[in-house]
Design an enzyme around this catalytic site. Structure first.
Site, short mmCIF file in Angstrom:
data_model
loop_
_atom_site.label_atom_id
_atom_site.label_comp_id
_atom_site.label_asym_id
_atom_site.label_seq_id
_atom_site.Cartn_x
_atom_site.Cartn_y
_atom_site.Cartn_z
N GLY A 118 7.89 34.04 -72.11
CA GLY A 118 8.34 33.86 -73.54
C GLY A 118 7.13 33.62 -74.38
O GLY A 118 5.98 33.79 -73.94
N ASP A 119 7.42 33.41 -75.53
CA ASP A 119 6.35 33.17 -76.63
C ASP A 119 5.31 34.12 -76.72
O ASP A 119 4.12 34.00 -77.23
CB ASP A 119 5.62 31.84 -76.34
CG ASP A 119 6.34 30.78 -75.85
OD1 ASP A 119 7.46 30.45 -76.79
OD2 ASP A 119 6.02 30.05 -75.00
N LYS A 141 7.69 37.73 -79.88
CA LYS A 141 8.88 38.75 -80.05
C LYS A 141 9.31 38.68 -81.57
O LYS A 141 9.99 39.77 -81.94
CB LYS A 141 9.91 38.42 -79.11
CG LYS A 141 9.77 38.78 -77.67
CD LYS A 141 10.74 38.27 -76.67
CE LYS A 141 11.13 36.99 -76.88
NZ LYS A 141 10.23 36.15 -76.12
N LYS A 146 7.89 38.28 -84.41
CA LYS A 146 7.11 39.13 -85.27
C LYS A 146 7.57 40.62 -84.78
O LYS A 146 7.81 41.51 -85.89
CB LYS A 146 5.85 38.99 -85.07
CG LYS A 146 5.13 40.26 -85.34
CD LYS A 146 3.89 40.41 -85.84
CE LYS A 146 3.52 41.90 -86.15
NZ LYS A 146 2.04 41.89 -86.53
N GLY A 197 11.95 29.19 -80.08
CA GLY A 197 11.57 29.24 -81.42
C GLY A 197 10.64 30.26 -81.79
O GLY A 197 9.73 30.88 -80.90
N HIS A 198 10.98 31.08 -82.74
CA HIS A 198 10.35 32.24 -83.20
C HIS A 198 9.76 31.88 -84.35
O HIS A 198 10.30 31.37 -85.40
CB HIS A 198 11.30 33.40 -83.47
CG HIS A 198 11.85 34.23 -82.31
ND1 HIS A 198 11.08 34.50 -81.04
CD2 HIS A 198 13.12 34.71 -82.04
CE1 HIS A 198 12.05 34.95 -80.47
NE2 HIS A 198 13.00 35.36 -80.85
N THR A 199 8.67 32.24 -84.66
CA THR A 199 7.62 32.09 -85.59
C THR A 199 7.53 33.39 -86.36
O THR A 199 6.75 34.23 -85.83
CB THR A 199 6.25 31.46 -85.31
OG1 THR A 199 6.61 30.37 -84.32
CG2 THR A 199 5.68 31.01 -86.78
N ARG A 236 33.17 26.71 -65.38
CA ARG A 236 34.76 27.01 -65.87
C ARG A 236 35.15 25.57 -66.75
O ARG A 236 36.35 25.24 -66.74
CB ARG A 236 35.49 27.73 -65.16
CG ARG A 236 34.94 28.68 -64.59
CD ARG A 236 35.86 29.48 -63.37
NE ARG A 236 35.62 28.79 -62.06
CZ ARG A 236 36.31 28.93 -61.17
NH1 ARG A 236 37.00 29.91 -61.08
NH2 ARG A 236 36.18 28.03 -60.04
N GLN A 281 13.05 33.75 -74.90
CA GLN A 281 12.35 33.56 -73.66
C GLN A 281 11.68 34.81 -73.03
O GLN A 281 11.50 35.74 -73.64
CB GLN A 281 13.14 32.84 -72.52
CG GLN A 281 13.28 31.43 -72.79
CD GLN A 281 14.67 30.99 -73.38
OE1 GLN A 281 15.57 31.84 -73.13
NE2 GLN A 281 14.90 30.29 -74.24
N THR A 293 14.72 29.72 -67.32
CA THR A 293 15.89 29.24 -68.31
C THR A 293 17.06 29.61 -67.57
O THR A 293 17.49 30.13 -66.52
CB THR A 293 15.45 29.95 -69.25
OG1 THR A 293 16.42 29.33 -70.57
CG2 THR A 293 15.94 31.45 -69.41
N VAL A 296 8.58 25.03 -81.02
CA VAL A 296 9.79 23.98 -81.35
C VAL A 296 9.47 22.82 -80.98
O VAL A 296 9.73 21.62 -81.54
CB VAL A 296 11.06 24.37 -80.36
CG1 VAL A 296 12.08 23.27 -80.26
CG2 VAL A 296 11.46 25.84 -80.72
N THR A 342 -1.73 42.76 -84.50
CA THR A 342 -2.96 42.24 -84.63
C THR A 342 -3.14 41.22 -85.63
O THR A 342 -4.12 40.79 -86.11
CB THR A 342 -4.05 43.35 -85.47
OG1 THR A 342 -3.29 43.88 -86.57
CG2 THR A 342 -4.37 44.69 -84.22
P1 GDP Z 1 8.09 34.34 -79.86
O1 GDP Z 1 8.93 33.06 -79.48
O2 GDP Z 1 8.19 35.31 -78.87
O3 GDP Z 1 8.54 34.99 -81.06
O4 GDP Z 1 6.51 34.02 -80.15
P2 GDP Z 1 6.16 32.54 -80.72
O5 GDP Z 1 6.87 32.59 -82.15
O6 GDP Z 1 6.26 31.07 -80.34
O7 GDP Z 1 4.61 32.70 -80.72
C1 GDP Z 1 4.11 33.76 -81.69
C2 GDP Z 1 3.05 33.01 -82.70
O8 GDP Z 1 2.07 34.07 -82.40
C3 GDP Z 1 3.53 32.95 -84.07
O9 GDP Z 1 2.91 32.05 -84.62
C4 GDP Z 1 3.35 34.48 -84.69
O10 GDP Z 1 3.21 34.17 -86.02
C5 GDP Z 1 2.05 34.80 -84.12
N1 GDP Z 1 1.79 36.05 -83.75
C6 GDP Z 1 2.36 37.09 -83.49
N2 GDP Z 1 1.76 38.10 -83.17
C7 GDP Z 1 0.56 38.00 -83.46
C8 GDP Z 1 -0.70 39.09 -83.48
O11 GDP Z 1 -0.66 39.95 -83.31
N3 GDP Z 1 -1.81 38.05 -83.90
C9 GDP Z 1 -1.69 36.70 -84.10
N4 GDP Z 1 -3.03 36.18 -84.58
N5 GDP Z 1 -0.66 36.07 -84.19
C10 GDP Z 1 0.38 36.59 -84.02
#
Ligand code: GDP
Length: 438
Positions: free
Chosen positions: A18-19, A22, A24, A46-48, A149, A230, A245, A306, A420
């Protein structure tokens, strides 16, 4: 619909723990799709996503919601805390993203209720040093009730009397269990039922038979991007059990978690960091130690989106990635966060494991073996210049290209895209055919 180019529906899945970034990747790919559907997990993933310098943290709502012309779908495989979902919905709208009818929620998705959270927290506490490292959001216990169930589903919100009855019944049992097993806090049924029934007025308009919706849209030529939360190594069946999970995070979950048949899915894209991280407990054969790990954490901002928990950091693990590639039958890889490795003179890549005097490169089922296995590394030359924000393959330093080629050759899957930076367009395309539907 253009008959000469049949629409291809795609799954995006995490290759690691995970993390992987995904959020982005899905956001970047979503441009080419009409619908983004989440198929498993809850609000612990959490997706950032950064769009034009603005940061969004999405926990449950698919990232497709950030594009105004896309529909976001929560499949039946997802577990939903309606109170938390409405908070997230409000936060998204407050940030200037209108949701309206662009969010569909499966009428068969299971609910997370307060007793799931209190039960999970108490059970985790009782495990002492053997904690699983869960986020204590009630996700695991909700899936337990689903398999047992005795769960409540979103469609139960449609009839207040029935909801009240089922909830009180379930709660009476949970409270008895909590006091017998954990001496845990009891949940008040009246307060809980009314609070959750209040959410019904806003949740119910979003409810739909998601399987019917997705299949109809596909018949009309719309393209669906299935978003896993994840990663494969946290999949309930195939991951590092019990440090996993409670749902099917691997690509197969896309079918059961949305009600779409396997033959409707044309490809699977696996997302992996250029290195590796893991949050919480469990085996991590390529974990780095001391300053190496800290540097990766600091450069990569490796703290839970998160929970804020620092993530364990280490190196790309070839046997694990190959295992994921097989389980998901990956069509292509996306490598993220290449720029985080810019500072390194040498980059170790875990190419096999060693345990009890034996070298091997298959991914073992026994956790004790994986925990004690030592990764054997091959060091690749670093590039020691900035790749941050690069958008063109020709701009990549030779060592970075060699590094990527090495990963691709070792895993046996081509690379479609490299990330990148956190922004949508901080992306290098190697091969767009996989998302073009050819
Ligand atoms: P996810 O749950 O798989 O989406 O992952 P997270 O959101 O927990 O972590 C990804 C973090 O890396 C976020 O803060 C993104 O903005 C950042 N991120 C994603 N791709 C890149 C990258 O290629 N380079 C950098 N520097 N940051 C990235």
């Amino acid at each position: 619909m253009d008959e000469s180019r049949p629409p291809q529906n795609l799954v995006v899945v995490g290759v690691q723990w995970g993390d992987e970034g995904k959020g982005k990747v899905v956001d970047a790919l979503a441009e080419r799709f009409d619908i983004v559907a989440r198929y498993q997990g809850g609000a612990n993933a959490g997706h950032t996503v950064v769009v034009d310098g603005r940061k969004f943290v999405l926990q449950l709502i698919p990232t497709g919601i950030l594009r105004p012309d896309k529909t976001a779908v929560l499949g039946n495989g997802v577990v939903i805390d309606p109170v938390a979902l409405l908070e997230e919905l409000d936060a998204v709208e407050k940030a200037g993203v209108p949701v309206g009818d662009r969010l569909l929620i499966s009428d068969r998705a299971h609910l997370i209720l307060p007793y799931h959270r209190s039960h999970e927290a108490a059970a985790e506490q009782a495990r002492g040093v053997d904690k699983l490292g869960t986020t204590a959001k009630g996700i695991g216990p909700s899936y337990e009730d689903k398999a047992g169930r005795r769960g409540l589903r979103t469609c139960d919100l449609l009839r207040a009397d029935e909801f009240r009855r089922k909830c009180c019944e379930a709660l009476a049992e949970k409270n008895r269990l909590a006091s017998a097993l954990f001496d845990g806090p009891l949940v008040d049924s009246g307060e809980m039922v009314e609070r959750y029934l209040e959410t019904a007025t806003r949740i119910v308009p979003h409810l739909a038979d998601v399987s019917a919706y997705l299949n109809t849209q596909m018949d009309r030529g719309k393209r669906v991007l299935f978003e896993g939360a994840q990663g494969t190594l946290l999949d309930l069946d195939h991951g590092t059990y019990p440090f996993v999970t409670s749902s099917s995070a691997a690509a197969g979950g896309a079918c059961t978690g949305t009600g779409v048949g396997p033959t409707r899915i044309g490809g699977v894209v696996g997302v992996s960091k250029a290195y590796a991280t893991r949050v919480g407990s469990g085996p991590f054969p390529t974990e780095a130690s001391g300053p190496e790990s800290e540097k990766l954490r600091e450069r990569g901002g490796e703290y839970g989106a998160v929970t804020g928990r620092p993530r364990r950091c280490g190196w790309f693990d070839v046997p694990a990635a190959r295992y994921s590639a097989r389980l998901n039958h990956l069509s292509a890889l996306v490598i993220t966060k290449l720029d985080i490795l810019d500072h390194l003179a040498e980059i170790p890549v875990g190419v096999e494991y060693e345990f009890a005097g034996r070298r091997f490169s298959d991914f073992p089922s026994e956790i004790a073996v994986l925990e004690c296995a030592r990764a054997r590394y091959q060091a690749l030359p670093g590039w020691q210049e900035s790749t941050f924000g690069l958008r063109d393959y020709s701009q990549l330093p030779k060592e970075a290209r060699d590094y990527l080629r090495f990963l691709s050759d070792q895993v046996g899957v081509k690379i479609a895209m490299v990330s990148t930076g956190p922004e949508r367009d901080q992306t290098i395309w190697f091969d767009e055919s996989v998302v073009r539907g050819q």
